[in-house]
Design an enzyme around this catalytic site. Structure first.
Site, mmCIF file in Angstrom:
data_model
loop_
_atom_site.group_PDB
_atom_site.id
_atom_site.type_symbol
_atom_site.label_atom_id
_atom_site.label_comp_id
_atom_site.label_asym_id
_atom_site.label_seq_id
_atom_site.Cartn_x
_atom_site.Cartn_y
_atom_site.Cartn_z
ATOM 1 N N GLN A 198 2.703 4.889 -8.435
ATOM 2 C CA GLN A 198 1.331 5.177 -7.984
ATOM 3 C C GLN A 198 1.094 6.676 -7.815
ATOM 4 O OE1 GLN A 198 3.255 2.720 -6.774
ATOM 5 N NE2 GLN A 198 2.080 1.011 -5.940
ATOM 6 N N ASP A 238 -0.174 0.463 5.089
ATOM 7 C CA ASP A 238 -0.671 -0.878 4.756
ATOM 8 C C ASP A 238 -0.754 -1.774 5.977
ATOM 9 O OD1 ASP A 238 0.634 0.319 2.216
ATOM 10 O OD2 ASP A 238 -0.649 -1.304 1.506
HETATM 11 C C1 LIG Z 1 -5.067 3.833 1.549
HETATM 12 S S1 LIG Z 1 -3.694 2.885 1.844
HETATM 13 C C2 LIG Z 1 -2.980 2.743 0.266
HETATM 14 C C3 LIG Z 1 -1.586 2.164 0.370
HETATM 15 O O1 LIG Z 1 -1.498 1.009 -0.452
HETATM 16 C C4 LIG Z 1 -0.498 1.250 -1.403
HETATM 17 O O2 LIG Z 1 0.187 0.094 -1.762
HETATM 18 P P1 LIG Z 1 -0.135 -0.600 -3.205
HETATM 19 O O3 LIG Z 1 -0.268 0.498 -4.216
HETATM 20 O O4 LIG Z 1 1.058 -1.499 -3.421
HETATM 21 O O5 LIG Z 1 -1.415 -1.378 -2.991
HETATM 22 C C5 LIG Z 1 0.423 2.226 -0.737
HETATM 23 O O6 LIG Z 1 1.238 1.616 0.223
HETATM 24 C C6 LIG Z 1 -0.586 3.156 -0.126
HETATM 25 O O7 LIG Z 1 -0.114 3.992 0.859
#
Ligand SMILES: CSC[C@H]1O[C@H](OP(=O)(O)O)[C@H](O)[C@@H]1O
Length: 356
Positions: A198, A238
């Site tokens: 990400q 999260d």
């Molecule tokens: C604004 S909080 C985004 C948070 O969510 C992400 O997880 P994922 O990409 O698996 O949905 C990640 O933990 C980020 O910090």
């Protein structure tokens, strides 16, 4: 109010339009979701991702489901159950579904569809406003950091907690966008965030916004922090437990440990919808396991810019893939919320109305 360059999620009549984050950073593609199953799959496969955006999408998914399939108790409960099962860790998903359930269950079926769209759109609008407030409070925090001569103010972040993860400016990156708007010379160190990378989404959105940044391998973070190459670490979350223990993308804990060793402040940025006072501490937070394939493969594009998935591990390699880890409150300098920057221990008092 921060305006997203392209909406991560929007209603289009009785359908939803999403920015397909599995196509980024190589292709910017919108995807139309016409059914409840398509909304659930979009969350499960991370076409939409990021704790607040997952909650926003689920809320809109309930409204879409009632519009398409009817609003009797059976259809409402089916939508709530299916969407709740998509991903376990981001509490924003469950917060949004509980909010929709609390509004819709008491209503007679004929009134539920319109009420569902109104409630979902209110959740989405509130998310955008909350991101802006996080940005304002985070900007004040950045202004208070000791200036390092000879280089811009540097924020290290992990995963993507920018506008892509919300319907506004983001959480961890909201202070960065606020600093940019205030004319502060700022840059970001984005770690790739294996296995779903990400951090590449963070690099994409920062380039779109004209914010200077550099991408690093996750394993470089400790070295850079110990050598004073960042002034602060800010990540998203999260799910934050009542005592301030915070679950975030896998690898966040390592950054918090390295920041503590390096004497660099470590902040979590998150809205109220990420707070879970039902979990007393981090041990109660469910951690999503996303299976071995994500670890044993990597996705990129070939010479023709076509997305390809490469197996990078020997065939049959076993792999563990917890998608989140928990940073104990003791390693967190502060939590940047829409109500201000607060110490983890002050969460319950700051959100007294949220106590069960
Ligand atoms: C604004 S909080 C985004 C948070 O969510 C992400 O997880 P994922 O990409 O698996 O949905 C990640 O933990 C980020 O910090």
């Amino acid at each position: 109010m921060f305006v997203q360059p392209v909406p991560t999620l929007c209603r289009d009549g009785d359908s939803l339009l999403i920015l397909d984050q599995t196509a980024l950073p190589w292709r910017r593609e919108q995807c139309r979701l016409n059914t409840l199953d398509e909304v659930a799959r979009a969350i499960r496969t991370m076409q939409v991702r990021g704790a607040p955006l997952i909650g926003n999408t689920a809320a809109m998914g309930v409204a879409l489901a009632l519009t398409r399939a009817g609003a009797e108790d059976e259809q409402l409960e089916h939508a709530l159950t299916l969407l709740a099962a998509t991903r376990p860790t981001a509490v924003n998903l469950h917060w949004a579904l509980n909010r929709m359930a609390g509004i819709l269950r008491p209503l007679p079926a004929p009134r539920r569809m319109a009420a569902a769209w109104d409630a979902a759109e209110a959740i989405c609008a509130d998310d955008a406003a909350t991101c802006d407030a996080i940005g304002r409070h985070g900007l004040a925090l950045l202004r208070g950091l000791p200036a390092r001569s000879g280089r811009p103010l540097r924020v290290m972040t992990h995963c993507n907690a920018g506008w892509l993860a919300t319907l506004g400016a983001g959480t961890a990156l909201a202070p960065v966008y606020a600093a940019q708007a205030a004319g502060i010379d700022i840059e970001v160190i984005a770690s790739e965030t294996r296995p779903r990378n990400q951090g590449l989404l963070t690099a994409w959105e920062l380039r779109e916004a004209g914010v200077p940044h550099m991408l690093i391998a996750d394993n470089a973070a400790g070295h850079l922090l110990m050598h004073g190459e960042a002034d602060v670490v800010i990540t998203g979350a999260d799910r934050i437990a009542a005592n301030g223990d915070s679950a975030n993308k896998i690898g966040t804990l390592l950054k918090a440990l390295a920041a503590r060793a390096a004497g660099i402040p470590f902040y979590i940025a998150a809205p109220y919808s990420t707070l879970d006072f039902g979990s007393p501490d981090g041990a109660a937070i469910p951690i999503e396991d996303r299976g071995a394939d994500e670890v044993c493969s990597s996705i990129g594009v070939d010479a023709r810019d076509e997305a390809i998935s490469l197996r990078i591990a020997p065939a049959g390699t076993r792999a563990a893939n917890p998608a989140f880890d928990v940073t104990p409150a003791s390693l967190i300098t502060g939590i940047i919320t829409e109500r201000g920057v607060i110490a983890p221990a002050a969460l319950s008092a700051t959100y007294a109305e949220r106590q069960e």
